[in-house]
Design an enzyme around this catalytic site. Structure first.
Site: not given
Length: 164
Positions: A41, A90, A128
């Site tokens: 990434k 989440r 994010s």
């Protein structure tokens, strides 16, 4: 001493991450927030910048340390003598992947356990990626990011757009 690690990319740290940090810090003598480096990434912030931003946000939490690592999490935990990995969830969709990683980490380091903390309901939508999208559209970020880093994130996104 009970040491736990809260790993993640934190690119950038959100209010959801901060909620998990504060809750986990109450459970352990030391909580290490570890910016994990993923060579696959390209982040908005460098790992060093993320560490600095997180340190600024958590400076009021005396038992929270911030670090970065390119090691496998299980090895990092072994080196830091941590016994618990903290993961925020989440949604149920997070659960399957996180359980798989917990099993792998335990296989690599039999002394490590993973503790799952469900996200506070007001942060279940927050990531994010969502934050970066909100910045692109000029949204008010006070419901997404710790106030200490809002201007840093806006500036970095502006700089990133100018480079591209």
């Amino acid at each position: 001493m009970k040491i736990a690690i809260y790993p993640g990319s934190f690119d950038p740290l959100t209010l959801g991450h901060l909620n998990i940090i504060k809750r986990a810090a109450r459970c352990f003598d030391k909580l290490i927030v570890c910016v994990m480096v993923n060579s696959q990434k390209k982040g908005l912030f460098s790992p060093e910048e993320r560490v600095e931003l997180i340190r600024r946000v958590v400076k009021q939490l005396p038992n929270v340390e911030v670090d970065a690592s390119a090691l496998l999490l299980a090895e990092y935990a072994r080196q830091r003598r941590a016994r618990v990995i903290v993961k925020g969830l989440r949604a149920f969709s997070d659960f399957e992947a996180e359980v798989q990683m917990a099993v792998v980490n335990r296989k690599l380091n039999p002394n490590i356990d993973t503790m799952f903390l469900p996200s506070n309901e007001k942060y279940t939508y927050l990531s994010s990626t969502v934050v970066k999208e909100m910045v692109r559209y000029g949204a008010d970020l006070s419901d997404f990011l710790p106030r200490e880093i809002i201007e840093d994130v806006k500036k970095k996104m502006d700089d990133s757009r100018r480079e591209n």
